[in-house]
Design a protein around this motif. Structure first.
Motif, short mmCIF file in Angstrom:
data_model
loop_
_atom_site.label_atom_id
_atom_site.label_comp_id
_atom_site.label_asym_id
_atom_site.label_seq_id
_atom_site.Cartn_x
_atom_site.Cartn_y
_atom_site.Cartn_z
N TYR A 31 31.54 17.94 3.49
CA TYR A 31 31.22 18.93 2.47
C TYR A 31 29.91 18.54 1.81
CZ TYR A 31 36.23 19.94 2.93
OH TYR A 31 37.48 20.23 3.42
N THR A 32 29.02 19.51 1.63
CA THR A 32 27.76 19.26 0.93
C THR A 32 27.69 20.12 -0.32
OG1 THR A 32 26.57 18.72 2.97
CG2 THR A 32 25.25 19.33 1.07
N PHE A 33 27.35 19.49 -1.44
CA PHE A 33 27.18 20.19 -2.70
C PHE A 33 25.69 20.37 -2.95
CE2 PHE A 33 31.23 17.98 -2.91
CZ PHE A 33 32.08 18.99 -3.31
N VAL A 34 25.28 21.61 -3.11
CA VAL A 34 23.87 21.93 -3.32
C VAL A 34 23.70 22.61 -4.67
CG1 VAL A 34 23.46 22.17 -0.84
CG2 VAL A 34 24.04 24.19 -2.19
N GLY A 35 22.44 22.70 -5.11
CA GLY A 35 22.14 23.35 -6.38
C GLY A 35 20.83 22.83 -6.92
N VAL A 197 29.15 24.06 2.95
CA VAL A 197 28.10 23.91 1.94
C VAL A 197 28.51 24.69 0.69
CG1 VAL A 197 25.67 24.26 1.41
CG2 VAL A 197 26.37 23.64 3.74
N ILE A 198 28.57 23.99 -0.44
CA ILE A 198 29.10 24.56 -1.67
C ILE A 198 28.03 24.51 -2.75
CG2 ILE A 198 30.89 24.35 -3.44
CD1 ILE A 198 32.56 22.81 -1.30
N ASP A 199 27.68 25.67 -3.32
CA ASP A 199 26.69 25.75 -4.38
C ASP A 199 27.38 25.47 -5.71
OD1 ASP A 199 24.72 26.33 -6.24
OD2 ASP A 199 24.02 28.12 -5.18
#
Length: 204
Positions: A31-35, A197-199
C-alpha cells in the motif's frame, strides 16, 4: 500480519492531521500513501507503526486471527525513513551486528554478506558518521529489506539516493514477498509496482 484501523485520528494542538481513517491492510499486500507535502503521510505511517500515539480511534494488529499486544508490536516491523537516526559512533559492521541482536536477517545472512548486498563492503569498517546521506539511506533500506519482519514501512525511500541507489531500491523492493509493505511517497518511481495507492487527502 494485518493492521486494522477504526476512526483513527491524529491531532497536533488544534489541527487534525487526519481523521476517521478506516483501513484494513492485509499481509502479503503493498500500500502506498500519497498526498501533498505536509498532508500527513509520515504522521500516518508513524501512527500505524506505533511510534506516535493516536488522538482518537483504534489500531488492531493481528497475526493468523490473533491480536498482538501493542508492547510486542515492534518485534514484527522494520521502518526506513530519512528522519530516523542511525548510531553514528558505530562502524557499519558493528551497527549490523547490533541490529541482529533485535531482529535476525533473512536467510541467515551475515553482516558481511549484507554489506555486499548494499554495495557497502568498502565502508564496512567506517563509522556511520563518516557516511554520506545517500550511504546512510542505503543502510536504512538494507536493514528494512533484509530483516526478518512481517511488516516493512518505507517513508520517502529514495531520499538522498543517487541514480544507482534508486535503481538498487527499485530492484530490491520488488523482491519483497509475503510481507505487508507500506510506503509513503510522492514519487511514482518509488511505488509504480504497488496496486493499492491511497490519497491521504481524503481524511482531511
Amino acid at each position: 500480519m494485518n493492521i486494522t484501523t477504526e476512526r483513527l485520528g491524529k491531532r497536533f494542538r488544534r489541527e487534525w492531521i487526519f481523521r476517521n481513517v478506516d483501513l484494513t491492510l492485509q499481509a502479503g499486500s503493498s500500500y502506498t500513501f500519497v498526498g501533498p507535502n505536509g498532508s500527513g503521510k509520515s504522521t500516518l505511517l508513524q501512527t500505524l507503526a506505533g511510534v506516535l500515539p493516536a488522538s482518537e480511534g483504534t489500531i488492531r494488529y493481528t497475526h493468523e486471527g490473533n491480536s498482538l499486544e501493542v508492547d510486542n508490536w515492534f518485534r514484527h516491523l522494520v521502518v526506513a525513513a530519512p528522519y530516523l537516526e542511525l548510531i553514528e559512533e558505530l562502524t557499519l559492521l558493528e551497527l549490523l551486528t547490533f541490529h541482529q541482536s533485535f531482529k535476525p536477517f533473512k536467510n541467515q545472512l551475515t553482516s558481511e554478506q549484507l554489506c555486499e548486498l548494499m554495495f557497502l563492503t568498502h565502508a564496512r569498517h567506517k563509522e556511520i558518521k563518516a557516511f554520506s546521506s545517500g550511504m546512510k539511506q542505503r543502510v536504512k533500506l538494507g536493514l528494512a529489506f533484509y530483516s526478518e519482519a512481517s511488516i516493512v514501512i518505507l517513508d520517502e525511500p529514495t531520499s538522498n539516493l543517487d541514480k544507482q541507489g534508486v535503481a538498487w531500491y527499485q530492484e530490491r523492493v520488488r523482491q519483497l514477498s509475503g510481507q505487508l509493505l507500506l510506503i509513503g511517497s510522492n514519487q511514482p518511481d518509488e511505488y509504480d509496482f504497488c496496486p493499492n495507492v491511497i490519497d491521504i487527502s481524503r481524511w482531511k
